[in-house]
Design an enzyme around this catalytic site. Sequence first.
Site, PDB file in Angstrom:
ATOM      1  N   ARG A  92      16.426   5.678  12.247  1.00 48.16           N
ATOM      2  CA  ARG A  92      16.342   4.041  11.945  1.00 48.16           C
ATOM      3  C   ARG A  92      15.055   3.539  12.656  1.00 48.16           C
ATOM      4  NH1 ARG A  92      20.980   0.298  11.658  1.00 48.16           N
ATOM      5  NH2 ARG A  92      20.927   0.440  13.858  1.00 48.16           N
ATOM      6  N   GLN A 133      27.754 -11.000   1.673  1.00 45.41           N
ATOM      7  CA  GLN A 133      26.398 -11.847   1.497  1.00 45.41           C
ATOM      8  C   GLN A 133      26.253 -11.681  -0.227  1.00 45.41           C
ATOM      9  OE1 GLN A 133      23.708 -10.147   4.565  1.00 45.41           O
ATOM     10  NE2 GLN A 133      23.203 -12.142   4.588  1.00 45.41           N
ATOM     11  N   GLU A 165       0.605  -1.243   0.137  1.00 49.77           N
ATOM     12  CA  GLU A 165      -0.091   0.076  -0.055  1.00 49.77           C
ATOM     13  C   GLU A 165       0.845   1.298   0.218  1.00 49.77           C
ATOM     14  OE1 GLU A 165      -3.467   0.570   2.925  1.00 49.77           O
ATOM     15  OE2 GLU A 165      -1.778   2.072   3.625  1.00 49.77           O
ATOM     16  N   GLU A 183      15.152  -5.375  -0.620  1.00 55.68           N
ATOM     17  CA  GLU A 183      15.972  -6.462  -0.643  1.00 55.68           C
ATOM     18  C   GLU A 183      15.490  -7.480  -1.786  1.00 55.68           C
ATOM     19  OE1 GLU A 183      17.566 -10.063   2.156  1.00 55.68           O
ATOM     20  OE2 GLU A 183      15.816  -8.931   3.008  1.00 55.68           O
ATOM     21  N   GLU A 197      -2.525  -2.244  11.533  1.00 59.40           N
ATOM     22  CA  GLU A 197      -3.671  -2.190  11.226  1.00 59.40           C
ATOM     23  C   GLU A 197      -4.654  -3.581  11.073  1.00 59.40           C
ATOM     24  OE1 GLU A 197      -6.552  -0.019   7.776  1.00 59.40           O
ATOM     25  OE2 GLU A 197      -4.341  -0.529   7.220  1.00 59.40           O
ATOM     26  N   HIS A 250      13.014  -2.674   5.342  1.00 54.29           N
ATOM     27  CA  HIS A 250      13.081  -2.742   4.087  1.00 54.29           C
ATOM     28  C   HIS A 250      11.676  -3.961   3.779  1.00 54.29           C
ATOM     29  CE1 HIS A 250      15.572  -6.168   5.173  1.00 54.29           C
ATOM     30  NE2 HIS A 250      14.864  -6.690   4.460  1.00 54.29           N
TER      31      HIS A 250
END
Length: 319
Positions: free
Chosen positions: A108, A143, A84, A158, A311, A112
Amino acid sequence: MSYETVIQTAQNDTSLTLNHTCVRVKDPKVSVEFYTEKLGMKLLKRKDFPEMKFSLYFLAYPRDDLPIDPNGEVMPFGVPGILELTHNWGTENDSNFKVSNGNEEPHRGFGHICITTKDINAMCEKLESKNVNFKKRLVDGRQKDIAFILDPDNYWIELCAYNPSESGKNVNDYRLNHTMIRIKDPAKTLPFYENVLGMKVIEKSVHENGKFTLYFLGYGLQEGESKRSTQGMLEITHNWGTETDSEFQYHNGNEKPQGYGHICIASDDPEKMCKEIEEKYGDKITWSPKYNHGKMKNLAFIKDPDNYSIEIIPRGIVL
């Protein structure tokens, strides 16, 4: 604060779904084009609220089980994997306006969303050809199996792969897999999501070198799916030591500067669920607002221990 004993409504309600994740955007024209043209999502529905001067855009990857209302319109609240986008009118014309992406100090909190695919190399090559901005390419860092891109508002996305044999019910290659938020104390946060909202820990991943732990939560995996191939999970990240710092807190995205909004839980009977949460936990729970008490009816917002909003809505609600 403790959250003992699972709420029976949440525990027994097989209709519960982590339906959507909400983020605010500056310019919906730019953002919708990015998610549809660059990432292959489909715009399911747009809803304008002139009296409150904002619009909602619901997007998802094409799938074969989207519910349809009697008028033939897609109902975006019946399945997981929905994004959304919230646009507060006028921000697109304000040269000084920008959202908080949740990854910059001192704000912060939200990390993501994650999109998974069968072939991560092909996906990254496709996005490179479309001039998508990469935060981390596959070859960067330790990684080598994940990448990060940036959307027009600099939200992190990501990218990683799942096993091609794990098809589940979704016929599309791409999946909106999970939403990541950072949390202060897992001893408080995990019982909230497990006991109050009925989620289960699907996987726990301890990273001693980086001194952090990841918890993946959701409402179970469908047959043939894995943690990476499913849609609609919550990843909570705990950076070790924050739980012992009395002054530490994360930015929830709803206090200025705003950005991330909430995740949304859909239920066949959210009113009953909310009533039982109230009866069980009383003033241990913060509502904003309680079910059916706000300007927008048939929904509630509940706060978790880090003050992130969740929600709660009916699965069959029609916008």
